[in-house]
Design a protein around this motif. Structure first.
Motif, PDB file in Angstrom:
ATOM      1  N   CYS A 131      -7.543  16.194  -5.483  1.00  0.00           N
ATOM      2  CA  CYS A 131      -8.130  15.139  -4.657  1.00  0.00           C
ATOM      3  C   CYS A 131      -9.332  14.507  -5.343  1.00  0.00           C
ATOM      4  O   CYS A 131     -10.041  15.165  -6.126  1.00  0.00           O
ATOM      5  N   LYS A 184      -4.982   8.844   8.158  1.00  0.00           N
ATOM      6  CA  LYS A 184      -6.307   8.494   8.658  1.00  0.00           C
ATOM      7  C   LYS A 184      -6.731   9.445   9.772  1.00  0.00           C
ATOM      8  O   LYS A 184      -5.905   9.926  10.541  1.00  0.00           O
ATOM      9  N   SER A 229     -13.040   7.892   1.961  1.00  0.00           N
ATOM     10  CA  SER A 229     -11.646   7.613   1.622  1.00  0.00           C
ATOM     11  C   SER A 229     -11.393   8.032   0.184  1.00  0.00           C
ATOM     12  O   SER A 229     -12.274   7.913  -0.681  1.00  0.00           O
ATOM     13  N   LYS A 270      -7.904   9.636  -2.684  1.00  0.00           N
ATOM     14  CA  LYS A 270      -6.499   9.989  -2.885  1.00  0.00           C
ATOM     15  C   LYS A 270      -6.363  11.472  -3.221  1.00  0.00           C
ATOM     16  O   LYS A 270      -7.207  12.053  -3.898  1.00  0.00           O
ATOM     17  N   TRP A 293      -4.995  13.545  13.024  1.00  0.00           N
ATOM     18  CA  TRP A 293      -4.638  12.868  11.788  1.00  0.00           C
ATOM     19  C   TRP A 293      -3.446  11.968  12.077  1.00  0.00           C
ATOM     20  O   TRP A 293      -2.505  12.381  12.750  1.00  0.00           O
ATOM     21  N   SER A 331       0.790  10.206  -4.713  1.00  0.00           N
ATOM     22  CA  SER A 331      -0.611  10.212  -4.307  1.00  0.00           C
ATOM     23  C   SER A 331      -0.713   9.629  -2.903  1.00  0.00           C
ATOM     24  O   SER A 331      -0.108   8.599  -2.609  1.00  0.00           O
ATOM     25  N   VAL A 332      -1.466  10.300  -2.048  1.00  0.00           N
ATOM     26  CA  VAL A 332      -1.637   9.880  -0.660  1.00  0.00           C
ATOM     27  C   VAL A 332      -3.110   9.556  -0.432  1.00  0.00           C
ATOM     28  O   VAL A 332      -3.988  10.342  -0.797  1.00  0.00           O
ATOM     29  N   THR A 333      -3.381   8.407   0.157  1.00  0.00           N
ATOM     30  CA  THR A 333      -4.756   8.053   0.525  1.00  0.00           C
ATOM     31  C   THR A 333      -5.096   8.732   1.846  1.00  0.00           C
ATOM     32  O   THR A 333      -4.397   8.552   2.846  1.00  0.00           O
ATOM     33  N   ILE A 334      -6.156   9.539   1.851  1.00  0.00           N
ATOM     34  CA  ILE A 334      -6.628  10.200   3.060  1.00  0.00           C
ATOM     35  C   ILE A 334      -8.020   9.654   3.357  1.00  0.00           C
ATOM     36  O   ILE A 334      -8.861   9.584   2.458  1.00  0.00           O
ATOM     37  N   SER A 335      -8.251   9.260   4.601  1.00  0.00           N
ATOM     38  CA  SER A 335      -9.531   8.628   4.912  1.00  0.00           C
ATOM     39  C   SER A 335     -10.030   9.021   6.294  1.00  0.00           C
ATOM     40  O   SER A 335      -9.260   9.418   7.174  1.00  0.00           O
ATOM     41  N   GLU A 337      -0.517   6.781   3.542  1.00  0.00           N
ATOM     42  CA  GLU A 337      -1.905   6.933   3.963  1.00  0.00           C
ATOM     43  C   GLU A 337      -2.000   7.790   5.208  1.00  0.00           C
ATOM     44  O   GLU A 337      -1.147   7.739   6.084  1.00  0.00           O
ATOM     45  N   THR A 352       0.828  -1.191   0.000  1.00  0.00           N
ATOM     46  CA  THR A 352       0.000   0.000   0.000  1.00  0.00           C
ATOM     47  C   THR A 352       0.866   1.246   0.000  1.00  0.00           C
ATOM     48  O   THR A 352       1.990   1.234   0.483  1.00  0.00           O
TER      49      THR A 352
END
Length: 296
Positions: free
Chosen positions: A87, A35, A105, A107, A51, A63-67, A33, A30
């Protein structure tokens, strides 16, 4: 010869299975990220929000996954960036509580090097984070654009860019950088130290540097005065948020929480610390604190 072939075939099968498994393992990795994480709520006096991780370093173009995998509303407010990240539509981006959501969620892609600072659209500066993006090899890092519109590097001797007047000494508003509080926090905040009722009233004067920013006002009481168990600490018993501020005088009214109202009714008075955080669109937030005693 036939016996040798029969002995080799099982070994070949195991080798092919191992080779086929390699892409599957690589594909399971992965990326970076972030969260939203919520701390203990009731029966604890207050909940905490953050966060995780609060600071992240990635390469240019990553690219960063933000959730937000929780049922508490959170959103992304980009406070200071060298460029606006791109985003997914599933990521709530904005400046106010309306720009938030639960169980989301997506990116965000960071195309330019520099430091990206962000807050939660609901919890403000109390829930902040940064993404530091390193420049690609051979590419100098890009500094965030100047709020005054001038060039990002040091001005040449004798003034700034052609046609641009030099900035006034000390920056706009008498500070470097300019304060979002008009004339500084001490002069900008009007708040009576003794008030009556179940709300705290006050005003704050916002400078041009703080225009379109965000105001957070928190009422804090000692947990001992609330008859809470554990060590004495400050507990938030009121919260006020306003975004997209206009320059000038901004009035605020912060109501006590039910817990705070019960304590005020029982004791007849409640000593509070009022914490004011003024967050401009660009630059670091400024804060001020005052002591107020509420009487029933």
């Amino acid at each position: 010869m036939r016996t040798h072939r029969r002995l080799l075939l099982p070994g070949v099968g195991l080798l092919l299975a191992a080779v086929a498994a390699v892409p599957a393992i690589a594909g399971s990795e992965t990326g970076p990220e972030i969260k939203a994480v919520n701390g203990p709520g009731p029966p604890s006096p207050t909940a905490t929000h953050e966060w995780s991780p609060p600071q992240l370093a990635v390469a240019e173009g990553a690219s960063v996954t933000i959730s937000n995998p929780t049922t508490t509303p959170h959103g992304i407010h980009w406070v200071s960036t060298p460029a606006t990240p791109v985003c997914d539509a599933s990521v709530p981006v904005g400046t106010g509580e309306a720009d938030s959501g639960t169980n989301w969620s997506g990116k965000c892609t960071f195309a330019r090097a520099g430091t990206y600072s962000y807050y939660c659209t609901v919890h403000g500066a109390a829930m902040s984070g940064t993404v530091t993006v390193s420049a690609a090899a051979g590419t100098p890092p890009v500094s965030p654009p100047s709020t005054g519109g001038g060039q990002s590097g040091p001005p040449p001797s004798g003034g700034g860019a052609p046609g641009t007047p030099p900035p006034p000494p000390g920056g706009a508003g008498g500070g470097t950088p300019a304060s979002p509080f008009l004339g500084g926090a001490a002069k900008a905040l009007t708040l009576s130290g003794t008030q009556h009722g179940s709300s705290v009233h006050g005003t704050v004067r916002v400078s041009q540097a703080g225009a379109k920013g965000r105001l957070d006002v928190s009422l804090l009481a000692r947990s001992a005065s609330l008859a809470s168990a554990g060590q004495a600490k400050q507990v938030r018993v009121g919260h006020f948020v306003r975004s997209s501020l206009s320059a000038g005088t901004v009035r605020f009214t912060v109501a006590l929480t039910p817990q705070g109202r019960r304590t005020l009714k029982r004791r007849g008075r409640l000593a509070l610390t009022v914490r004011i955080v003024l967050s401009p669109l660009s630059g670091a937030p400024s804060s001020a604190t005052r002591s107020v005693v509420l009487h029933r």
